[in-house]
Design a protein around this motif. Structure first.
Motif, PDB file in Angstrom:
ATOM      1  N   MET A 165       0.873  -1.174   0.000  1.00 34.84           N
ATOM      2  CA  MET A 165       0.000   0.000   0.000  1.00 34.84           C
ATOM      3  C   MET A 165       0.911   1.225   0.000  1.00 34.84           C
ATOM      4  O   MET A 165       1.625   1.477   0.981  1.00 34.84           O
ATOM      5  CB  MET A 165      -0.895   0.021   1.233  1.00 34.84           C
ATOM      6  N   ALA A 166       0.909   1.972  -1.083  1.00 34.68           N
ATOM      7  CA  ALA A 166       1.779   3.145  -1.212  1.00 34.68           C
ATOM      8  C   ALA A 166       0.933   4.412  -1.138  1.00 34.68           C
ATOM      9  O   ALA A 166      -0.115   4.517  -1.780  1.00 34.68           O
ATOM     10  CB  ALA A 166       2.552   3.085  -2.523  1.00 34.68           C
ATOM     11  N   PHE A 167       1.402   5.383  -0.342  1.00 33.74           N
ATOM     12  CA  PHE A 167       0.725   6.669  -0.216  1.00 33.74           C
ATOM     13  C   PHE A 167       1.699   7.752  -0.657  1.00 33.74           C
ATOM     14  O   PHE A 167       2.689   8.029   0.018  1.00 33.74           O
ATOM     15  CB  PHE A 167       0.292   6.923   1.233  1.00 33.74           C
ATOM     16  N   ASP A 168       1.399   8.360  -1.786  1.00 31.52           N
ATOM     17  CA  ASP A 168       2.215   9.445  -2.309  1.00 31.52           C
ATOM     18  C   ASP A 168       1.284  10.439  -2.969  1.00 31.52           C
ATOM     19  O   ASP A 168       0.706  10.168  -4.029  1.00 31.52           O
ATOM     20  CB  ASP A 168       3.252   8.911  -3.303  1.00 31.52           C
ATOM     21  N   GLY A 169       1.104  11.606  -2.352  1.00 28.92           N
ATOM     22  CA  GLY A 169       0.138  12.564  -2.871  1.00 28.92           C
ATOM     23  C   GLY A 169      -1.263  12.200  -2.422  1.00 28.92           C
ATOM     24  O   GLY A 169      -1.481  11.664  -1.334  1.00 28.92           O
ATOM     25  N   LEU A 170      -2.240  12.470  -3.270  1.00 33.85           N
ATOM     26  CA  LEU A 170      -3.639  12.213  -2.949  1.00 33.85           C
ATOM     27  C   LEU A 170      -4.047  10.819  -3.405  1.00 33.85           C
ATOM     28  O   LEU A 170      -3.878  10.459  -4.570  1.00 33.85           O
ATOM     29  CB  LEU A 170      -4.536  13.253  -3.628  1.00 33.85           C
ATOM     30  N   CYS A 171      -4.560  10.025  -2.485  1.00 37.62           N
ATOM     31  CA  CYS A 171      -4.992   8.658  -2.794  1.00 37.62           C
ATOM     32  C   CYS A 171      -6.417   8.456  -2.293  1.00 37.62           C
ATOM     33  O   CYS A 171      -6.855   9.088  -1.327  1.00 37.62           O
ATOM     34  CB  CYS A 171      -4.073   7.625  -2.129  1.00 37.62           C
ATOM     35  N   HIS A 172      -7.135   7.557  -2.929  1.00 35.85           N
ATOM     36  CA  HIS A 172      -8.493   7.202  -2.530  1.00 35.85           C
ATOM     37  C   HIS A 172      -8.525   5.737  -2.138  1.00 35.85           C
ATOM     38  O   HIS A 172      -8.074   4.870  -2.895  1.00 35.85           O
ATOM     39  CB  HIS A 172      -9.486   7.446  -3.678  1.00 35.85           C
ATOM     40  N   LEU A 173      -9.052   5.469  -0.954  1.00 34.47           N
ATOM     41  CA  LEU A 173      -9.250   4.103  -0.491  1.00 34.47           C
ATOM     42  C   LEU A 173     -10.740   3.811  -0.587  1.00 34.47           C
ATOM     43  O   LEU A 173     -11.548   4.427   0.111  1.00 34.47           O
ATOM     44  CB  LEU A 173      -8.764   3.939   0.952  1.00 34.47           C
ATOM     45  N   ILE A 174     -11.105   2.900  -1.466  1.00 32.05           N
ATOM     46  CA  ILE A 174     -12.514   2.650  -1.770  1.00 32.05           C
ATOM     47  C   ILE A 174     -12.899   1.254  -1.310  1.00 32.05           C
ATOM     48  O   ILE A 174     -12.173   0.276  -1.547  1.00 32.05           O
ATOM     49  CB  ILE A 174     -12.778   2.796  -3.286  1.00 32.05           C
ATOM     50  N   GLY A 175     -14.042   1.155  -0.655  1.00 35.69           N
ATOM     51  CA  GLY A 175     -14.527  -0.154  -0.218  1.00 35.69           C
ATOM     52  C   GLY A 175     -15.920  -0.030   0.355  1.00 35.69           C
ATOM     53  O   GLY A 175     -16.292   1.005   0.912  1.00 35.69           O
ATOM     54  N   LEU A 176     -16.718  -1.065   0.224  1.00 29.90           N
ATOM     55  CA  LEU A 176     -18.077  -1.060   0.751  1.00 29.90           C
ATOM     56  C   LEU A 176     -18.050  -1.050   2.277  1.00 29.90           C
ATOM     57  O   LEU A 176     -17.041  -1.414   2.897  1.00 29.90           O
ATOM     58  CB  LEU A 176     -18.831  -2.299   0.249  1.00 29.90           C
ATOM     59  N   PRO A 177     -19.149  -0.656   2.924  1.00 33.03           N
ATOM     60  CA  PRO A 177     -19.201  -0.681   4.392  1.00 33.03           C
ATOM     61  C   PRO A 177     -18.950  -2.088   4.931  1.00 33.03           C
ATOM     62  O   PRO A 177     -19.469  -3.071   4.406  1.00 33.03           O
ATOM     63  CB  PRO A 177     -20.634  -0.219   4.706  1.00 33.03           C
ATOM     64  N   GLY A 178     -18.118  -2.155   5.974  1.00 36.73           N
ATOM     65  CA  GLY A 178     -17.880  -3.431   6.632  1.00 36.73           C
ATOM     66  C   GLY A 178     -16.741  -4.247   6.066  1.00 36.73           C
ATOM     67  O   GLY A 178     -16.480  -5.356   6.556  1.00 36.73           O
ATOM     68  N   VAL A 179     -16.033  -3.744   5.044  1.00 34.84           N
ATOM     69  CA  VAL A 179     -14.965  -4.554   4.453  1.00 34.84           C
ATOM     70  C   VAL A 179     -13.649  -4.434   5.224  1.00 34.84           C
ATOM     71  O   VAL A 179     -12.705  -5.188   4.964  1.00 34.84           O
ATOM     72  CB  VAL A 179     -14.728  -4.167   2.976  1.00 34.84           C
ATOM     73  N   GLY A 180     -13.558  -3.473   6.168  1.00 37.42           N
ATOM     74  CA  GLY A 180     -12.358  -3.378   6.986  1.00 37.42           C
ATOM     75  C   GLY A 180     -11.554  -2.108   6.809  1.00 37.42           C
ATOM     76  O   GLY A 180     -10.389  -2.058   7.210  1.00 37.42           O
TER      77      GLY A 180
END
Length: 392
Positions: A165-180
């Motif tokens: 998992m790389a974070f550089d600049g603006l990132c979006h973490l997308i996932g349905l409710p309850g996935v963790g």
């Protein structure tokens, strides 16, 4: 908004509703709703002018406003609160000078992109399961929740599996409710605290922030027992009196809802919402009841010995800051590596005792933090749209 499907006798009511909407909300400055077709139309020049103004604000370097204020000295025989008639409130200084407060984190000279491998995340998830005394294979364990997450990243050929998992600049973490997603953020926060890095997490409510902080701090303290008194996480919340009383009222309601009616019960963040200035215990002239309960004299203490050349009393800072329950939360922020709070709290001014500058918390985060994670990003976007956030 579409006109299709509207009944004729409801058309006038909807037309009036559209007009009211356009007049009431700030976006009405940018768009107009045609009462006949119920379609949106951009107001020529309005949106472009506002965007240009805000872009200029973003391009303008922030000025570092140093505030040259002295502390009141406990060696003086008497302090006064306020000026003019209000100066009749006299305070006997405490017998000893409290230690100075810790400063807020200094700006990072250089930031490097952050990365977290699946192996590292699983390692800490197992450690957290060990703190709980749980088998990593148990349903609902940290390890199980992490194993249920598929790590993928976008590529020219679509989403592909990744172990980093790389974070550089603006990132979006997308996932349905309850996935963790929340579990993943907590593990990341714990890793960053143990690395000595700083992170901000914004959540929908202060109650969510308190629970988040309690959980992260608990595991962080257990995983590094050699420094058990270190504060790793703290709640960032608005410090205005309406906000403070609202949050302290919520905590009181939680106490009352307990089976014992709150008796012998406490919450980890309860002392973050003190509402009493410690100087009230040092007031000399007891007949004067008025002590500015909504405006504690943190930066408005006066002494006869400190006057300008024209005789005006000089504003002094309260040196009892490090012993005052009113500022407990602000002191926690100076030591914490993980801040958690509602996005609007970032607009709060940091106490000058901790910075020596006129600075908001969002400026501190922008200068000194390594990662900002925004939970419920759509809520924050709506907040940014309907407030003049850039001009605070």
């Amino acid at each position: 908004m579409r006109r299709a499907g509207l009944k004729p006798h409801n058309t006038e009511a909807i037309r009036q509703l559209a007009i009211e909407f356009a007049e009431r909300y700030p976006m009405g400055d940018f768009y107009r709703i045609d009462p006949e077709t119920l379609s949106f139309q951009v107001v020529p020049g309005a949106l472009q002018s506002t965007l240009a103004t805000r872009l200029r604000a973003l391009d303008t370097p922030a000025t570092d406003m140093i505030v040259d204020m002295a502390y009141a000295s406990v060696s003086t025989p008497r302090w006064m609160v306020g000026s003019g008639e209000a100066a009749s409130i006299q305070i006997a200084p405490p017998a000893c000078q409290p230690p100075p407060p810790n400063p807020l984190p200094v700006p990072r000279v250089e930031r490097q992109p952050l990365s977290f491998s699946r192996h590292e995340l699983k390692h800490y998830a197992r450690l957290m399961d060990g703190v709980d005394g749980r088998d990593p294979e148990d349903e609902g364990s940290w390890t199980q929740r992490l194993n249920a997450i598929d790590f993928k990243r976008p590529s020219p050929n679509g989403l592909e599996d990744t172990e980093i998992m790389a974070f550089d600049g603006l990132c979006h973490l997308i996932g349905l409710p309850g996935v963790g997603k929340s579990s993943l953020m907590k593990i990341i926060c714990i890793i960053m605290a143990l690395r000595g890095q700083r992170a901000l997490v914004t959540v929908p409510s202060v109650r969510d922030a308190r629970k988040f902080v309690e959980e992260v701090e608990f595991y962080a303290q257990q995983l590094i027992a050699s420094d058990g008194h270190r504060v790793y996480a703290a709640v960032l919340s608005g410090q205005s009196f309406p906000s403070r009383f609202r949050h302290s009222g919520q905590i009181a309601q939680e106490f009352v809802a307990d089976a014992n009616g709150g008796f012998a019960l406490s919450l980890p963040a309860a002392d973050d919402y003190g509402t009493t200035c410690v100087l009230r215990g040092f007031v000399v002239n007891r007949n004067n009841r008025e002590f500015f309960p909504s405006r504690p004299p943190c930066r408005s203490i006066h002494c006869d010995e400190h006057r300008t050349t024209t005789g005006r009393l000089v504003d002094l800072m309260c040196p009892v800051f490090t012993r005052c329950g009113f500022h407990h939360a602000a002191r926690q922020l100076t030591e914490a590596q993980i801040w958690v709070g509602h996005f609007s709290a970032l607009l709060s001014m940091a106490p000058r005792q901790t910075s020596g500058r006129r600075i908001t918390y969002i400026e501190v985060v922008a200068q000194a933090f390594d990662l900002v994670m925004i939970d419920e990003a759509d809520t924050v976007q709506a907040y940014l749209v309907f407030t003049d956030f850039l001009f605070y």
